[in-house]
Design a protein around this motif. Structure first.
Motif, PDB file in Angstrom:
ATOM      1  N   TYR A 185     -36.628 -11.144 -43.894  1.00  0.00           N
ATOM      2  CA  TYR A 185     -35.269 -11.377 -43.399  1.00  0.00           C
ATOM      3  C   TYR A 185     -34.918 -10.435 -42.248  1.00  0.00           C
ATOM      4  O   TYR A 185     -34.376 -10.853 -41.223  1.00  0.00           O
ATOM      5  N   MET A 186     -35.213  -9.147 -42.409  1.00  0.00           N
ATOM      6  CA  MET A 186     -34.846  -8.177 -41.389  1.00  0.00           C
ATOM      7  C   MET A 186     -35.602  -8.410 -40.089  1.00  0.00           C
ATOM      8  O   MET A 186     -35.070  -8.209 -38.995  1.00  0.00           O
ATOM      9  N   GLY A 187     -36.844  -8.821 -40.193  1.00  0.00           N
ATOM     10  CA  GLY A 187     -37.586  -9.179 -38.997  1.00  0.00           C
ATOM     11  C   GLY A 187     -36.965 -10.362 -38.285  1.00  0.00           C
ATOM     12  O   GLY A 187     -36.814 -10.363 -37.047  1.00  0.00           O
ATOM     13  N   ALA A 208     -27.215  -8.956 -45.707  1.00  0.00           N
ATOM     14  CA  ALA A 208     -27.159  -8.758 -44.258  1.00  0.00           C
ATOM     15  C   ALA A 208     -27.357 -10.078 -43.523  1.00  0.00           C
ATOM     16  O   ALA A 208     -26.712 -10.344 -42.494  1.00  0.00           O
ATOM     17  N   LEU A 209     -28.243 -10.917 -44.048  1.00  0.00           N
ATOM     18  CA  LEU A 209     -28.488 -12.226 -43.444  1.00  0.00           C
ATOM     19  C   LEU A 209     -27.221 -13.088 -43.487  1.00  0.00           C
ATOM     20  O   LEU A 209     -26.865 -13.741 -42.493  1.00  0.00           O
ATOM     21  N   ILE A 210     -26.546 -13.079 -44.620  1.00  0.00           N
ATOM     22  CA  ILE A 210     -25.304 -13.846 -44.744  1.00  0.00           C
ATOM     23  C   ILE A 210     -24.250 -13.321 -43.773  1.00  0.00           C
ATOM     24  O   ILE A 210     -23.526 -14.085 -43.119  1.00  0.00           O
ATOM     25  N   GLY A 222     -21.034 -13.954 -38.987  1.00  0.00           N
ATOM     26  CA  GLY A 222     -20.257 -13.109 -38.091  1.00  0.00           C
ATOM     27  C   GLY A 222     -20.838 -13.005 -36.705  1.00  0.00           C
ATOM     28  O   GLY A 222     -20.671 -13.905 -35.876  1.00  0.00           O
ATOM     29  N   PRO A 223     -21.574 -11.923 -36.399  1.00  0.00           N
ATOM     30  CA  PRO A 223     -22.017 -11.675 -35.022  1.00  0.00           C
ATOM     31  C   PRO A 223     -22.865 -12.787 -34.415  1.00  0.00           C
ATOM     32  O   PRO A 223     -22.779 -13.037 -33.218  1.00  0.00           O
ATOM     33  N   LEU A 257     -31.567 -18.733 -37.069  1.00  0.00           N
ATOM     34  CA  LEU A 257     -31.406 -17.959 -38.297  1.00  0.00           C
ATOM     35  C   LEU A 257     -30.435 -18.699 -39.208  1.00  0.00           C
ATOM     36  O   LEU A 257     -29.395 -19.185 -38.752  1.00  0.00           O
ATOM     37  N   SER A 258     -30.749 -18.786 -40.486  1.00  0.00           N
ATOM     38  CA  SER A 258     -29.895 -19.501 -41.432  1.00  0.00           C
ATOM     39  C   SER A 258     -29.704 -18.658 -42.688  1.00  0.00           C
ATOM     40  O   SER A 258     -30.613 -17.936 -43.118  1.00  0.00           O
TER      41      SER A 258
END
Length: 345
Positions: free
Chosen positions: A86-88, A151-153, A158-159, A262-263
């Motif tokens: 996810y972070m990648g 963080a993914l959500i 948001g950003p 990204l989802s």
């Protein structure tokens, strides 16, 4: 060599038993076990474009599973592949979105670098906690998965939120076509080349370098590694970083490739399946490639199960869980014995 073949045959036998068990369960639940097996075979290998679909899902799993193999061979149970994936993907999307409109020659390499670095950094902090303070890496990497999921959500709501989205599922803005490495939700020669190069590199690292020899020793006999003058902390941190980097690379490929954005619901079981693949492959790089394609075939077969067998696509998750049950039941006694011996001393 004989022992290696025995391990492969044993792993295949456990997978076969797990499939039979699922067939029995589904038969008693009112579904047809023969149709289930036919659906898996057609969806994974026999139907038109089946191999392409199996590779589409199997190659990202292969990259992430390779990272798990490296970590486990070093003797550290890094189960945070999902969070590192996810972070990648998040880091890669920030770069691709922020540099949208710039030359692809600049953006694509920077996006890959960001994705690899994002996954590596997310694996580094539990690695540091493990080697510096003895914190259990199983707990920290597992908790890291949940944090990365949140963080993914956040970023997709948001950003990085797509203002034209329907609201049904939070997602980022689509990646520009100039930066995509595949067309639509499909495979591409670029992805195949990346995976082959990484696979060859990891095979050389494991089998032809001092790091590979020492990491294998660290997983089996840490005292011997210390006698050789190596530092377990460095080996462990290297294993964490390499594992996270490969998971981040897989996330980047999904963002620039088949998914294209990204989802918030992005491949929620990817990292956990990669761990299962590494265990089934008995931490062998070559076996990981074969097993990853098999599990990619199972993922592709999920589209056929509702049509041919009337089973929900989630039946694939049940099959994966059954395989995990048998494989970990095989691996658990050694781990448990080691812990008991450590406590006794």
């Amino acid at each position: 060599m004989i022992g290696y073949l025995t391990q492969i045959i044993r792993a295949v036998a456990f997978v076969f038993i797990a499939l039979l068990l699922c067939g029995v369960i589904f038969e008693f639940a009112g579904f047809s076990a023969p149709l289930m097996f036919q659906s898996i075979a057609d969806g994974a290998f026999l139907s038109m474009r089946a191999w392409e679909n199996s590779l589409r899902w199997g190659l990202p799993l292969f990259l992430t599973a390779l990272g798990v193999v490296i970590s486990f061979r070093c003797g550290f149970f890094n189960i945070g592949a999902q969070g590192q994936f996810y972070m990648g993907a998040i880091a890669a999307t920030f770069v691709a979105d922020g540099l949208n409109g710039q030359s692809a020659v600049l953006v694509v390499p920077l996006t890959f670098a960001a994705g690899i670095l994002g996954g590596a950094l997310w694996a580094l902090w539990p690695g540091l906690l493990r080697v510096k303070s003895g914190t259990d890496e199983v707990i920290t990497t597992l908790m890291g998965n949940f944090i990365a999921g949140l963080a993914l959500i956040y970023v997709t709501s948001g950003p990085l939120k797509d203002p034209s989205g329907t609201g049904q599922a939070a997602s980022s803005r689509p990646i520009g076509e100039a930066y995509r490495i595949s067309e639509g939700n499909s495979l591409s020669p670029t992805i195949i080349v990346i995976c082959v190069l990484v696979g060859v590199g990891m095979w050389v690292l494991v089998n032809r370098t001092a790091f590979g020899v020492l990491s294998s020793l660290a997983g089996r006999n840490p005292i011997m590694v210390v006698w050789q003058g190596a530092r377990l902390s460095r080996l462990g941190l290297a294993g964490f970083v390499i594992g996270g980097a490969l998971a981040g690379l897989a996330g980047t490929i999904e963002v620039l490739g088949p998914i294209g954005r990204l989802s918030s619901g992005m491949l929620p079981t990817h990292g956990f399946t990669a761990i299962l693949i590494a265990l089934v492959a008995n931490l062998s790089v070559l076996a990981t490639a074969v097993v990853a394609i098999f599990f990619g075939g199972l993922a592709a077969a999920g589209l056929y199960l509702p049509v041919l067998a009337g089973l929900p696509a989630a039946a694939i998750d049940i099959i994966n869980a059954a395989i995990a049950l048998f494989i970990t039941a095989r691996a658990w006694p050694k781990r448990l014995t080691g812990l008991l011996r450590r406590d006794a001393t």
